[in-house]
Design a protein around this motif. Structure first.
Motif, PDB file in Angstrom:
ATOM      1  N   ASP A 148       0.828  -1.140   0.018  1.00  0.00           N
ATOM      2  CA  ASP A 148       0.180  -0.198  -0.101  1.00  0.00           C
ATOM      3  C   ASP A 148       0.685   1.411  -0.075  1.00  0.00           C
ATOM      4  OD1 ASP A 148      -2.501  -1.593  -0.069  1.00  0.00           O
ATOM      5  OD2 ASP A 148      -2.308  -1.569   2.003  1.00  0.00           O
ATOM      6  N   PRO A 149       1.844   1.497   0.920  1.00  0.00           N
ATOM      7  CA  PRO A 149       2.464   2.566   0.911  1.00  0.00           C
ATOM      8  C   PRO A 149       3.435   2.806  -0.471  1.00  0.00           C
ATOM      9  CG  PRO A 149       3.528   1.181   2.661  1.00  0.00           C
ATOM     10  CD  PRO A 149       2.136   0.601   2.120  1.00  0.00           C
ATOM     11  N   LEU A 150       3.718   1.805  -0.972  1.00  0.00           N
ATOM     12  CA  LEU A 150       4.490   1.745  -2.092  1.00  0.00           C
ATOM     13  C   LEU A 150       3.753   2.451  -3.191  1.00  0.00           C
ATOM     14  CD1 LEU A 150       6.671  -1.481  -1.868  1.00  0.00           C
ATOM     15  CD2 LEU A 150       7.510   0.668  -1.890  1.00  0.00           C
ATOM     16  N   ALA A 151       2.421   1.663  -3.390  1.00  0.00           N
ATOM     17  CA  ALA A 151       1.692   2.091  -4.421  1.00  0.00           C
ATOM     18  C   ALA A 151       1.154   3.567  -4.301  1.00  0.00           C
ATOM     19  CB  ALA A 151       0.307   1.163  -4.347  1.00  0.00           C
ATOM     20  N   LEU A 152       1.113   4.223  -2.800  1.00  0.00           N
ATOM     21  CA  LEU A 152       0.646   5.593  -2.579  1.00  0.00           C
ATOM     22  C   LEU A 152       1.867   6.491  -2.770  1.00  0.00           C
ATOM     23  CD1 LEU A 152      -1.251   5.025   0.516  1.00  0.00           C
ATOM     24  CD2 LEU A 152      -2.258   5.666  -1.380  1.00  0.00           C
ATOM     25  N   GLY A 153       3.058   6.027  -3.097  1.00  0.00           N
ATOM     26  CA  GLY A 153       4.226   6.628  -3.557  1.00  0.00           C
ATOM     27  C   GLY A 153       5.090   7.124  -2.264  1.00  0.00           C
ATOM     28  N   PHE A 213      14.910   2.073   0.118  1.00  0.00           N
ATOM     29  CA  PHE A 213      14.844   0.737  -0.571  1.00  0.00           C
ATOM     30  C   PHE A 213      13.236   0.514  -1.033  1.00  0.00           C
ATOM     31  CE2 PHE A 213      14.204  -3.744  -1.127  1.00  0.00           C
ATOM     32  CZ  PHE A 213      15.133  -3.998  -1.711  1.00  0.00           C
ATOM     33  N   GLY A 214      13.052   0.504  -2.331  1.00  0.00           N
ATOM     34  CA  GLY A 214      11.487   0.292  -2.586  1.00  0.00           C
ATOM     35  C   GLY A 214      11.406   1.146  -3.974  1.00  0.00           C
ATOM     36  N   PRO A 215      10.299   0.434  -4.902  1.00  0.00           N
ATOM     37  CA  PRO A 215      10.041   1.018  -6.030  1.00  0.00           C
ATOM     38  C   PRO A 215       9.114   2.503  -5.706  1.00  0.00           C
ATOM     39  CG  PRO A 215       8.540  -0.626  -5.696  1.00  0.00           C
ATOM     40  CD  PRO A 215       9.571  -0.727  -4.615  1.00  0.00           C
ATOM     41  N   ARG A 216       9.497   3.449  -6.704  1.00  0.00           N
ATOM     42  CA  ARG A 216       8.469   4.474  -6.828  1.00  0.00           C
ATOM     43  C   ARG A 216       7.310   4.184  -7.196  1.00  0.00           C
ATOM     44  NH1 ARG A 216      13.066   8.502  -9.658  1.00  0.00           N
ATOM     45  NH2 ARG A 216      14.208   8.681  -7.951  1.00  0.00           N
ATOM     46  N   LYS A 217       6.409   5.076  -6.981  1.00  0.00           N
ATOM     47  CA  LYS A 217       4.891   4.793  -7.362  1.00  0.00           C
ATOM     48  C   LYS A 217       4.654   4.216  -8.885  1.00  0.00           C
ATOM     49  CE  LYS A 217       0.677   7.105  -7.301  1.00  0.00           C
ATOM     50  NZ  LYS A 217      -0.339   8.315  -6.745  1.00  0.00           N
ATOM     51  N   ASN A 218       5.415   4.952  -9.553  1.00  0.00           N
ATOM     52  CA  ASN A 218       5.084   4.748 -10.990  1.00  0.00           C
ATOM     53  C   ASN A 218       5.761   3.210 -11.540  1.00  0.00           C
ATOM     54  OD1 ASN A 218       7.948   4.849 -11.494  1.00  0.00           O
ATOM     55  ND2 ASN A 218       7.976   6.545 -12.999  1.00  0.00           N
ATOM     56  N   ALA A 219       6.225   2.968 -10.676  1.00  0.00           N
ATOM     57  CA  ALA A 219       6.937   1.343 -10.825  1.00  0.00           C
ATOM     58  C   ALA A 219       6.267   0.285  -9.875  1.00  0.00           C
ATOM     59  CB  ALA A 219       8.523   1.116 -10.607  1.00  0.00           C
ATOM     60  N   ILE A 231       3.215  -2.239 -10.811  1.00  0.00           N
ATOM     61  CA  ILE A 231       3.383  -3.409 -11.579  1.00  0.00           C
ATOM     62  C   ILE A 231       2.758  -4.485 -10.630  1.00  0.00           C
ATOM     63  CG2 ILE A 231       5.514  -4.043 -10.516  1.00  0.00           C
ATOM     64  CD1 ILE A 231       6.459  -5.465 -13.201  1.00  0.00           C
ATOM     65  N   GLU A 232       2.482  -4.160  -9.182  1.00  0.00           N
ATOM     66  CA  GLU A 232       1.651  -5.138  -8.305  1.00  0.00           C
ATOM     67  C   GLU A 232       0.267  -4.259  -8.320  1.00  0.00           C
ATOM     68  OE1 GLU A 232       2.927  -5.990  -4.237  1.00  0.00           O
ATOM     69  OE2 GLU A 232       1.029  -6.790  -4.053  1.00  0.00           O
ATOM     70  N   ALA A 233       0.107  -3.057  -8.289  1.00  0.00           N
ATOM     71  CA  ALA A 233      -1.084  -2.423  -7.979  1.00  0.00           C
ATOM     72  C   ALA A 233      -1.899  -2.525  -8.918  1.00  0.00           C
ATOM     73  CB  ALA A 233      -0.854  -0.990  -7.565  1.00  0.00           C
ATOM     74  N   SER A 234      -1.735  -2.615 -10.186  1.00  0.00           N
ATOM     75  CA  SER A 234      -2.854  -2.997 -11.387  1.00  0.00           C
ATOM     76  C   SER A 234      -2.372  -4.241 -11.869  1.00  0.00           C
ATOM     77  CB  SER A 234      -2.796  -1.636 -12.063  1.00  0.00           C
ATOM     78  OG  SER A 234      -3.570  -2.079 -13.089  1.00  0.00           O
ATOM     79  N   ALA A 281      11.700   0.613 -20.447  1.00  0.00           N
ATOM     80  CA  ALA A 281      11.225   1.089 -21.654  1.00  0.00           C
ATOM     81  C   ALA A 281       9.990   1.748 -21.487  1.00  0.00           C
ATOM     82  CB  ALA A 281      10.830  -0.125 -22.647  1.00  0.00           C
ATOM     83  N   GLU A 282       9.195   1.563 -20.387  1.00  0.00           N
ATOM     84  CA  GLU A 282       7.891   2.150 -20.056  1.00  0.00           C
ATOM     85  C   GLU A 282       8.246   3.306 -19.340  1.00  0.00           C
ATOM     86  OE1 GLU A 282       4.726   1.170 -21.267  1.00  0.00           O
ATOM     87  OE2 GLU A 282       5.875   0.064 -22.361  1.00  0.00           O
ATOM     88  N   GLY A 283       9.621   3.682 -19.001  1.00  0.00           N
ATOM     89  CA  GLY A 283       9.798   4.890 -18.103  1.00  0.00           C
ATOM     90  C   GLY A 283       9.245   4.635 -16.839  1.00  0.00           C
ATOM     91  N   ARG A 284       9.608   3.340 -16.346  1.00  0.00           N
ATOM     92  CA  ARG A 284       8.901   2.979 -14.961  1.00  0.00           C
ATOM     93  C   ARG A 284      10.066   2.057 -14.349  1.00  0.00           C
ATOM     94  NH1 ARG A 284       3.451   3.755 -14.086  1.00  0.00           N
ATOM     95  NH2 ARG A 284       2.280   4.267 -16.114  1.00  0.00           N
ATOM     96  N   THR A 285      11.395   2.461 -14.342  1.00  0.00           N
ATOM     97  CA  THR A 285      12.573   1.836 -13.788  1.00  0.00           C
ATOM     98  C   THR A 285      12.002   1.334 -12.397  1.00  0.00           C
ATOM     99  OG1 THR A 285      13.841   2.944 -15.215  1.00  0.00           O
ATOM    100  CG2 THR A 285      14.943   2.043 -13.258  1.00  0.00           C
ATOM    101  N   PHE A 286      12.107  -0.059 -12.141  1.00  0.00           N
ATOM    102  CA  PHE A 286      11.834  -0.593 -10.999  1.00  0.00           C
ATOM    103  C   PHE A 286      13.036  -1.039 -10.186  1.00  0.00           C
ATOM    104  CE2 PHE A 286      10.908  -3.458  -7.720  1.00  0.00           C
ATOM    105  CZ  PHE A 286       9.606  -3.533  -7.472  1.00  0.00           C
ATOM    106  N   LYS A 287      13.184  -0.321  -9.033  1.00  0.00           N
ATOM    107  CA  LYS A 287      14.277  -0.534  -7.923  1.00  0.00           C
ATOM    108  C   LYS A 287      13.672  -1.074  -6.681  1.00  0.00           C
ATOM    109  CE  LYS A 287      17.890   3.147  -9.082  1.00  0.00           C
ATOM    110  NZ  LYS A 287      18.595   3.960  -8.268  1.00  0.00           N
TER     111      LYS A 287
END
Ligand code: AMP
Ligand code: GLY
Length: 423
Positions: A72-77, A90-96, A99-102, A259-265
Protein backbone atom coordinates in the motif's frame (compact mmCIF):
# COMPACT_ATOMS: atom_id res chain seq x y z
CA UNK A 1 22.96 4.92 11.29
CA UNK A 2 19.26 5.38 11.76
CA UNK A 3 17.00 3.28 9.58
CA UNK A 4 13.28 3.59 9.17
CA UNK A 5 11.26 0.53 8.18
CA UNK A 6 7.67 1.07 7.06
CA UNK A 7 5.38 -1.83 7.97
CA UNK A 8 4.60 -3.98 10.94
CA UNK A 9 4.32 -7.69 10.16
CA UNK A 10 6.46 -10.82 10.24
CA UNK A 11 8.15 -9.85 7.00
CA UNK A 12 9.24 -6.53 8.50
CA UNK A 13 10.52 -8.31 11.60
CA UNK A 14 12.66 -10.54 9.37
CA UNK A 15 13.95 -7.50 7.44
CA UNK A 16 14.74 -5.65 10.68
CA UNK A 17 16.62 -8.58 12.19
CA UNK A 18 18.70 -8.90 9.02
CA UNK A 19 19.43 -5.16 8.89
CA UNK A 20 20.56 -5.17 12.50
CA UNK A 21 23.37 -7.59 11.69
CA UNK A 22 25.23 -4.62 10.20
CA UNK A 23 27.24 -3.00 13.02
CA UNK A 24 26.74 0.47 11.50
CA UNK A 25 23.04 0.30 12.33
CA UNK A 26 22.33 2.02 15.67
CA UNK A 27 18.59 2.46 15.58
CA UNK A 28 15.78 0.93 13.58
CA UNK A 29 12.40 2.64 13.73
CA UNK A 30 9.43 0.49 12.73
CA UNK A 31 6.33 2.39 11.58
CA UNK A 32 4.18 1.00 13.08
CA UNK A 33 5.98 -2.27 13.88
CA UNK A 34 4.29 -4.42 16.51
CA UNK A 35 4.87 -5.13 20.18
CA UNK A 36 6.52 -8.45 19.39
CA UNK A 37 9.46 -6.78 17.68
CA UNK A 38 10.05 -4.15 20.34
CA UNK A 39 13.40 -5.71 21.29
CA UNK A 40 14.68 -5.21 17.75
CA UNK A 41 13.16 -1.88 16.75
CA UNK A 42 11.68 1.28 18.18
CA UNK A 43 8.01 0.89 17.28
CA UNK A 44 6.31 4.17 16.43
CA UNK A 45 2.51 4.30 16.20
CA UNK A 46 2.33 5.74 12.69
CA UNK A 47 0.30 3.71 10.19
CA UNK A 48 2.10 2.33 7.14
CA UNK A 49 -0.16 4.31 4.80
CA UNK A 50 0.06 7.64 6.62
CA UNK A 51 2.61 9.05 4.17
CA UNK A 52 2.70 12.65 5.51
CA UNK A 53 3.31 11.37 9.05
CA UNK A 54 6.01 8.95 7.83
CA UNK A 55 7.78 11.74 5.95
CA UNK A 56 7.45 14.08 8.95
CA UNK A 57 8.95 11.45 11.25
CA UNK A 58 11.84 10.77 8.87
CA UNK A 59 12.68 14.47 8.71
CA UNK A 60 12.36 15.07 12.44
CA UNK A 61 14.52 12.07 13.37
CA UNK A 62 17.02 12.61 10.55
CA UNK A 63 16.88 9.02 9.37
CA UNK A 64 19.68 7.97 7.04
CA UNK A 65 17.84 5.32 5.07
CA UNK A 66 14.32 3.99 4.67
CA UNK A 67 13.01 0.58 3.69
CA UNK A 68 9.39 0.54 2.54
CA UNK A 69 8.07 -3.02 2.50
CA UNK A 70 4.24 -3.21 2.24
CA UNK A 71 2.36 -2.82 -1.05
CA UNK A 72 0.00 0.00 0.00
CA UNK A 73 2.55 2.69 0.91
CA UNK A 74 4.59 1.78 -2.18
CA UNK A 75 1.51 2.16 -4.39
CA UNK A 76 0.75 5.48 -2.67
CA UNK A 77 4.20 6.87 -3.47
CA UNK A 78 5.87 6.66 -0.05
CA UNK A 79 9.31 6.27 -1.68
CA UNK A 80 8.76 9.29 -3.94
CA UNK A 81 7.82 11.44 -0.95
CA UNK A 82 10.76 10.30 1.20
CA UNK A 83 13.17 10.90 -1.68
CA UNK A 84 11.83 14.44 -2.03
CA UNK A 85 13.14 15.25 1.44
CA UNK A 86 16.46 13.58 0.66
CA UNK A 87 16.00 10.21 2.36
CA UNK A 88 17.43 7.39 0.23
CA UNK A 89 15.04 4.45 0.10
CA UNK A 90 14.78 0.78 -0.68
CA UNK A 91 11.60 0.19 -2.65
CA UNK A 92 10.10 1.17 -6.00
CA UNK A 93 8.60 4.54 -6.77
CA UNK A 94 4.88 4.83 -7.32
CA UNK A 95 5.13 4.61 -11.10
CA UNK A 96 6.92 1.24 -10.80
CA UNK A 97 4.85 -0.12 -7.88
CA UNK A 98 1.96 -0.24 -10.36
CA UNK A 99 3.37 -3.60 -11.49
CA UNK A 100 1.61 -5.02 -8.43
CA UNK A 101 -1.03 -2.35 -7.84
CA UNK A 102 -2.76 -2.91 -11.17
CA UNK A 103 -3.20 -6.36 -12.67
CA UNK A 104 -4.55 -4.73 -15.85
CA UNK A 105 -1.20 -2.91 -16.11
CA UNK A 106 0.97 -5.95 -15.42
CA UNK A 107 -0.98 -8.18 -17.78
CA UNK A 108 -0.74 -5.68 -20.64
CA UNK A 109 2.97 -5.20 -19.91
CA UNK A 110 3.55 -8.94 -20.25
CA UNK A 111 1.53 -9.12 -23.42
CA UNK A 112 3.33 -6.16 -25.00
CA UNK A 113 6.80 -7.50 -24.16
CA UNK A 114 5.96 -11.18 -24.74
CA UNK A 115 6.66 -12.28 -21.20
CA UNK A 116 5.08 -15.72 -20.62
CA UNK A 117 1.84 -15.52 -18.63
CA UNK A 118 -1.74 -16.77 -18.79
CA UNK A 119 -3.75 -15.40 -21.72
CA UNK A 120 -6.14 -12.73 -20.48
CA UNK A 121 -8.74 -10.05 -21.20
CA UNK A 122 -9.49 -6.95 -19.14
CA UNK A 123 -13.07 -5.75 -18.60
CA UNK A 124 -14.65 -2.62 -17.17
CA UNK A 125 -18.18 -3.69 -18.18
CA UNK A 126 -19.86 -6.51 -16.33
CA UNK A 127 -22.06 -7.74 -19.18
CA UNK A 128 -19.03 -8.11 -21.42
CA UNK A 129 -17.06 -9.96 -18.73
CA UNK A 130 -19.95 -12.37 -18.23
CA UNK A 131 -20.35 -12.95 -21.95
CA UNK A 132 -16.62 -13.70 -22.17
CA UNK A 133 -16.65 -16.41 -19.49
CA UNK A 134 -19.72 -17.96 -21.12
CA UNK A 135 -17.74 -18.18 -24.34
CA UNK A 136 -14.50 -19.45 -22.73
CA UNK A 137 -15.96 -21.95 -20.25
CA UNK A 138 -14.40 -23.18 -17.01
CA UNK A 139 -12.04 -23.56 -15.26
CA UNK A 140 -11.20 -19.88 -15.57
CA UNK A 141 -9.67 -17.27 -13.28
CA UNK A 142 -11.26 -13.95 -12.27
CA UNK A 143 -9.10 -11.23 -10.69
CA UNK A 144 -9.92 -7.81 -9.28
CA UNK A 145 -7.63 -5.21 -10.88
CA UNK A 146 -6.26 -3.51 -7.77
CA UNK A 147 -4.77 -4.43 -4.41
CA UNK A 148 -7.14 -6.69 -2.52
CA UNK A 149 -4.94 -8.12 0.25
CA UNK A 150 -4.17 -11.17 -1.89
CA UNK A 151 -7.84 -12.11 -1.79
CA UNK A 152 -9.06 -10.65 -5.08
CA UNK A 153 -8.59 -13.85 -7.07
CA UNK A 154 -11.20 -16.53 -7.79
CA UNK A 155 -10.08 -19.71 -9.48
CA UNK A 156 -13.52 -20.70 -10.79
CA UNK A 157 -14.23 -24.40 -11.40
CA UNK A 158 -17.54 -23.65 -13.13
CA UNK A 159 -18.93 -20.86 -15.31
CA UNK A 160 -21.52 -20.13 -12.60
CA UNK A 161 -18.78 -19.62 -10.03
CA UNK A 162 -16.92 -17.29 -12.40
CA UNK A 163 -20.06 -15.26 -13.01
CA UNK A 164 -20.72 -14.97 -9.29
CA UNK A 165 -17.17 -13.72 -8.76
CA UNK A 166 -17.55 -11.12 -11.51
CA UNK A 167 -20.85 -9.91 -10.07
CA UNK A 168 -19.44 -9.72 -6.59
CA UNK A 169 -16.41 -7.71 -7.73
CA UNK A 170 -18.11 -5.40 -10.21
CA UNK A 171 -21.52 -5.00 -8.65
CA UNK A 172 -21.24 -5.99 -4.99
CA UNK A 173 -18.34 -3.62 -4.38
CA UNK A 174 -16.51 -6.30 -2.40
CA UNK A 175 -13.16 -4.73 -3.27
CA UNK A 176 -14.28 -1.14 -3.76
CA UNK A 177 -12.52 0.59 -6.63
CA UNK A 178 -10.11 -2.37 -6.89
CA UNK A 179 -12.95 -4.45 -8.35
CA UNK A 180 -14.38 -2.01 -10.90
CA UNK A 181 -11.97 -3.45 -13.49
CA UNK A 182 -11.57 -7.22 -13.69
CA UNK A 183 -9.00 -9.36 -15.44
CA UNK A 184 -10.15 -12.75 -16.71
CA UNK A 185 -7.43 -15.27 -17.24
CA UNK A 186 -6.76 -18.64 -18.71
CA UNK A 187 -6.46 -21.31 -16.01
CA UNK A 188 -2.92 -22.65 -15.68
CA UNK A 189 -1.70 -25.78 -13.94
CA UNK A 190 1.57 -26.68 -12.30
CA UNK A 191 3.58 -26.16 -9.15
CA UNK A 192 4.00 -22.58 -7.94
CA UNK A 193 7.34 -20.98 -7.16
CA UNK A 194 8.04 -17.61 -5.57
CA UNK A 195 11.23 -15.84 -6.59
CA UNK A 196 12.08 -12.58 -4.87
CA UNK A 197 14.81 -10.60 -6.58
CA UNK A 198 16.94 -7.56 -5.94
CA UNK A 199 17.03 -5.15 -8.85
CA UNK A 200 18.46 -1.68 -9.37
CA UNK A 201 16.82 -1.34 -12.76
CA UNK A 202 19.85 -2.65 -14.66
CA UNK A 203 20.85 -5.83 -12.91
CA UNK A 204 18.49 -8.42 -11.47
CA UNK A 205 19.71 -10.83 -8.79
CA UNK A 206 17.23 -13.56 -7.90
CA UNK A 207 17.21 -14.62 -4.26
CA UNK A 208 16.84 -18.24 -3.22
CA UNK A 209 13.46 -19.58 -4.44
CA UNK A 210 10.61 -20.41 -2.08
CA UNK A 211 7.18 -22.01 -1.84
CA UNK A 212 4.21 -20.46 -0.07
CA UNK A 213 1.19 -22.37 1.33
CA UNK A 214 -1.76 -20.05 0.79
CA UNK A 215 -4.77 -22.04 1.95
CA UNK A 216 -5.73 -22.12 5.63
CA UNK A 217 -6.10 -25.88 5.90
CA UNK A 218 -3.94 -28.97 5.49
CA UNK A 219 -3.81 -30.45 2.00
CA UNK A 220 -4.45 -26.99 0.47
CA UNK A 221 -8.05 -26.85 1.65
CA UNK A 222 -10.08 -24.01 3.14
CA UNK A 223 -10.00 -20.31 2.36
CA UNK A 224 -7.05 -18.37 0.93
CA UNK A 225 -4.88 -16.57 3.47
CA UNK A 226 -1.91 -14.23 3.39
CA UNK A 227 0.28 -17.38 3.61
CA UNK A 228 0.45 -20.10 6.27
CA UNK A 229 4.06 -21.13 5.83
CA UNK A 230 6.98 -21.31 3.43
CA UNK A 231 10.00 -23.36 2.54
CA UNK A 232 13.17 -22.41 0.69
CA UNK A 233 14.59 -23.40 -1.69
CA UNK A 234 11.69 -24.64 -3.80
CA UNK A 235 12.58 -28.03 -5.36
CA UNK A 236 10.56 -27.27 -8.50
CA UNK A 237 12.91 -24.38 -9.26
CA UNK A 238 15.63 -26.44 -10.95
CA UNK A 239 18.72 -24.83 -12.51
CA UNK A 240 17.10 -25.29 -15.95
CA UNK A 241 13.92 -23.53 -14.84
CA UNK A 242 15.99 -20.78 -13.21
CA UNK A 243 17.95 -20.20 -16.41
CA UNK A 244 14.75 -20.03 -18.46
CA UNK A 245 13.16 -17.62 -15.97
CA UNK A 246 16.18 -15.33 -16.13
CA UNK A 247 16.13 -15.26 -19.93
CA UNK A 248 12.40 -15.19 -20.61
CA UNK A 249 10.97 -13.45 -17.56
CA UNK A 250 13.32 -11.62 -15.19
CA UNK A 251 15.50 -9.66 -17.61
CA UNK A 252 12.62 -8.94 -20.03
CA UNK A 253 10.54 -7.57 -17.14
CA UNK A 254 13.29 -5.19 -15.98
CA UNK A 255 13.82 -4.04 -19.56
CA UNK A 256 10.08 -3.64 -20.13
CA UNK A 257 9.74 -1.43 -17.06
CA UNK A 258 12.66 0.71 -18.25
CA UNK A 259 11.14 0.99 -21.72
CA UNK A 260 7.90 2.19 -20.15
CA UNK A 261 9.76 4.86 -18.17
CA UNK A 262 8.98 3.02 -14.95
CA UNK A 263 12.40 1.80 -13.80
CA UNK A 264 11.92 -0.63 -10.94
CA UNK A 265 14.33 -0.51 -7.98
CA UNK A 266 13.85 -2.63 -4.93
CA UNK A 267 12.57 -6.16 -4.43
CA UNK A 268 10.61 -7.48 -7.37
CA UNK A 269 8.70 -10.64 -6.55
CA UNK A 270 7.91 -13.10 -9.33
CA UNK A 271 5.01 -15.43 -8.58
CA UNK A 272 5.55 -18.21 -11.10
CA UNK A 273 3.77 -21.32 -12.22
CA UNK A 274 5.87 -24.08 -13.78
CA UNK A 275 3.53 -25.30 -16.51
CA UNK A 276 3.99 -27.97 -19.16
CA UNK A 277 4.89 -25.11 -21.53
CA UNK A 278 7.51 -23.73 -19.18
CA UNK A 279 7.47 -21.12 -16.41
CA UNK A 280 4.79 -18.42 -16.57
CA UNK A 281 4.12 -15.36 -14.45
CA UNK A 282 1.06 -15.63 -12.20
CA UNK A 283 1.68 -12.31 -10.51
CA UNK A 284 4.26 -9.66 -9.78
CA UNK A 285 4.62 -8.10 -6.36
CA UNK A 286 6.54 -4.87 -5.93
CA UNK A 287 7.96 -5.94 -2.56
CA UNK A 288 9.22 -8.75 -0.38
CA UNK A 289 6.67 -11.56 0.06
CA UNK A 290 5.20 -12.47 3.39
CA UNK A 291 5.96 -15.16 4.63
CA UNK A 292 8.56 -15.84 1.88
CA UNK A 293 10.92 -13.27 3.39
CA UNK A 294 10.97 -15.19 6.66
CA UNK A 295 12.71 -18.11 4.92
CA UNK A 296 14.70 -16.22 2.30
CA UNK A 297 16.51 -13.66 4.46
CA UNK A 298 17.77 -16.18 7.04
CA UNK A 299 19.57 -17.85 4.11
CA UNK A 300 21.20 -14.59 2.94
CA UNK A 301 24.89 -14.66 3.82
CA UNK A 302 25.71 -11.21 2.46
CA UNK A 303 24.88 -8.12 4.48
CA UNK A 304 21.31 -7.02 3.69
CA UNK A 305 21.91 -3.32 4.23
CA UNK A 306 24.91 -3.36 1.86
CA UNK A 307 22.84 -5.06 -0.82
CA UNK A 308 19.89 -2.71 -0.32
CA UNK A 309 22.11 0.36 -0.57
CA UNK A 310 23.67 -1.02 -3.74
CA UNK A 311 20.15 -1.33 -5.18
CA UNK A 312 19.36 2.27 -4.24
CA UNK A 313 22.64 3.57 -5.69
CA UNK A 314 22.51 1.45 -8.87
CA UNK A 315 25.61 -0.57 -7.95
CA UNK A 316 24.07 -4.03 -7.77
CA UNK A 317 26.23 -5.46 -10.60
CA UNK A 318 29.38 -4.96 -8.53
CA UNK A 319 27.92 -6.17 -5.23
CA UNK A 320 28.12 -9.73 -3.97
CA UNK A 321 24.79 -11.31 -3.05
CA UNK A 322 25.41 -14.71 -1.57
CA UNK A 323 22.94 -17.26 -0.25
CA UNK A 324 23.67 -20.30 1.87
CA UNK A 325 22.88 -23.68 0.34
CA UNK A 326 20.96 -24.73 3.44
CA UNK A 327 17.17 -25.00 3.63
CA UNK A 328 14.65 -23.05 5.68
CA UNK A 329 11.06 -23.61 6.77
CA UNK A 330 8.60 -21.14 8.31
CA UNK A 331 5.47 -22.39 10.08
CA UNK A 332 2.92 -19.63 10.70
CA UNK A 333 0.96 -19.70 13.94
CA UNK A 334 -2.34 -17.92 13.34
CA UNK A 335 -5.30 -17.10 15.57
CA UNK A 336 -7.94 -19.85 15.54
CA UNK A 337 -10.58 -19.00 12.95
CA UNK A 338 -8.21 -16.99 10.70
CA UNK A 339 -8.80 -15.78 7.99
CA UNK A 340 -12.53 -15.55 8.70
CA UNK A 341 -13.21 -14.57 12.30
CA UNK A 342 -10.79 -14.64 15.18
CA UNK A 343 -10.02 -13.19 18.54
CA UNK A 344 -7.07 -10.99 19.51
CA UNK A 345 -5.64 -10.33 22.97
CA UNK A 346 -4.70 -13.94 23.77
CA UNK A 347 -1.50 -14.62 25.67
CA UNK A 348 1.62 -15.95 23.94
CA UNK A 349 4.70 -17.28 25.68
CA UNK A 350 7.71 -17.64 23.40
CA UNK A 351 10.28 -20.41 23.97
CA UNK A 352 14.06 -20.03 23.79
CA UNK A 353 15.00 -20.11 20.13
CA UNK A 354 18.69 -21.04 19.98
CA UNK A 355 20.93 -21.29 16.98
CA UNK A 356 19.41 -21.51 13.48
CA UNK A 357 15.97 -20.75 14.87
CA UNK A 358 13.99 -17.52 14.69
CA UNK A 359 10.54 -16.43 15.71
CA UNK A 360 9.31 -13.48 13.67
CA UNK A 361 6.33 -11.73 15.20
CA UNK A 362 3.61 -10.75 12.74
CA UNK A 363 0.78 -9.64 14.99
CA UNK A 364 1.20 -9.06 18.71
CA UNK A 365 1.27 -6.34 21.31
CA UNK A 366 2.97 -6.01 24.67
CA UNK A 367 0.84 -5.19 27.66
CA UNK A 368 2.22 -5.13 31.21
CA UNK A 369 5.17 -7.18 30.02
CA UNK A 370 2.91 -9.86 28.53
CA UNK A 371 2.80 -10.67 24.82
CA UNK A 372 -0.75 -10.75 23.45
CA UNK A 373 -1.92 -11.78 19.99
CA UNK A 374 -3.09 -8.99 17.74
CA UNK A 375 -4.38 -10.02 14.34
CA UNK A 376 -4.76 -13.12 12.21
CA UNK A 377 -1.24 -14.26 11.51
CA UNK A 378 0.66 -13.98 14.77
CA UNK A 379 4.06 -15.70 14.57
CA UNK A 380 6.40 -17.24 12.02
CA UNK A 381 8.54 -20.04 13.48
CA UNK A 382 11.63 -20.54 11.33
CA UNK A 383 14.35 -23.17 11.26
CA UNK A 384 17.45 -23.30 9.05
CA UNK A 385 19.11 -26.69 8.56
CA UNK A 386 21.29 -28.54 6.05
CA UNK A 387 18.31 -30.42 4.63
CA UNK A 388 14.73 -29.40 4.02
CA UNK A 389 13.53 -32.36 6.04
CA UNK A 390 15.43 -31.18 9.11
CA UNK A 391 14.32 -27.58 8.57
CA UNK A 392 10.66 -28.65 8.48
CA UNK A 393 11.10 -30.77 11.60
CA UNK A 394 12.91 -27.92 13.34
CA UNK A 395 10.24 -25.34 12.50
CA UNK A 396 7.47 -27.60 13.85
CA UNK A 397 9.47 -28.39 16.96
CA UNK A 398 9.81 -24.64 17.56
CA UNK A 399 6.14 -23.94 16.82
CA UNK A 400 5.08 -26.71 19.20
CA UNK A 401 7.10 -25.15 22.00
CA UNK A 402 5.23 -21.82 21.70
CA UNK A 403 2.51 -21.42 24.30
CA UNK A 404 -0.42 -19.87 22.44
CA UNK A 405 -3.70 -21.60 23.30
CA UNK A 406 -5.70 -19.65 20.74
CA UNK A 407 -3.27 -20.46 17.93
CA UNK A 408 -3.22 -23.01 15.13
CA UNK A 409 -0.91 -23.93 12.29
CA UNK A 410 -1.06 -26.13 9.23
CA UNK A 411 0.63 -29.46 9.92
CA UNK A 412 1.81 -30.04 6.33
CA UNK A 413 4.07 -27.09 5.54
CA UNK A 414 6.88 -28.43 3.36
CA UNK A 415 5.16 -31.73 2.60
CA UNK A 416 4.70 -31.03 -1.10
CA UNK A 417 8.31 -29.90 -1.41
CA UNK A 418 9.60 -32.97 0.44
CA UNK A 419 7.47 -35.25 -1.77
CA UNK A 420 8.91 -33.55 -4.86
CA UNK A 421 12.44 -34.16 -3.61
CA UNK A 422 11.70 -37.87 -3.18
CA UNK A 423 10.54 -38.24 -6.80
P1 AMP B 1 -2.52 -14.05 -7.26
O1 AMP B 1 -3.09 -13.17 -6.19
O2 AMP B 1 -2.56 -13.48 -8.62
O3 AMP B 1 -1.18 -14.62 -6.87
O4 AMP B 1 -3.42 -15.37 -7.25
C1 AMP B 1 -3.59 -16.13 -6.08
C2 AMP B 1 -3.52 -17.59 -6.41
O5 AMP B 1 -4.51 -17.95 -7.37
C3 AMP B 1 -2.21 -18.00 -7.05
O6 AMP B 1 -1.21 -18.24 -6.11
C4 AMP B 1 -2.62 -19.25 -7.79
O7 AMP B 1 -2.66 -20.37 -6.91
C5 AMP B 1 -4.02 -18.96 -8.22
N1 AMP B 1 -4.01 -18.45 -9.60
C6 AMP B 1 -3.84 -17.18 -10.01
N2 AMP B 1 -3.86 -17.09 -11.35
C7 AMP B 1 -4.06 -18.34 -11.81
C8 AMP B 1 -4.17 -18.92 -13.13
N3 AMP B 1 -4.12 -18.16 -14.24
N4 AMP B 1 -4.36 -20.24 -13.21
C9 AMP B 1 -4.46 -21.02 -12.11
N5 AMP B 1 -4.35 -20.54 -10.85
C10 AMP B 1 -4.16 -19.22 -10.70
N1 GLY C 1 3.04 -14.60 0.17
C1 GLY C 1 2.50 -13.92 -0.92
C2 GLY C 1 2.62 -12.46 -0.88
O1 GLY C 1 3.39 -11.89 -0.12
O2 GLY C 1 1.92 -11.81 -1.63
Amino acid sequence: MKILVVGGGGREHAVIKALRKNPAVDTVYALPGNGGMADDAVCVPIGATDIPAIVGFAAEHKVDYAVVTPDDPLALGCVDELEKIGVPCFGPRKNAAIIEASKAFSKSLMKKYRIPTAAHRTFTRMDEAIKYVEKMGAPIVVKADGLALGKGVTVARTVAEAKDAIREMMEGGKFGASGSTVVIEEYLEGPEVSVLSFTDGNTVVPMVSSMDHKRAGDGDTGPNTGGMGTVAPNPYYTPEVAEKCMREIFIPTIKAMNAEGRTFKGCLYFGLMITQDGPKVIEYNCRFGDPETQVVLPLLESDLLTVMRAVTDGRLAETEVKFSDKSACCVVLASKGYPVKYQSGCEIVLPETGENREIFVAGAEKRDGRLLSHGGRVLGCVAVENTLEDAVRGAYDLADRVKFDNGFCRRDIGKRALDALKK
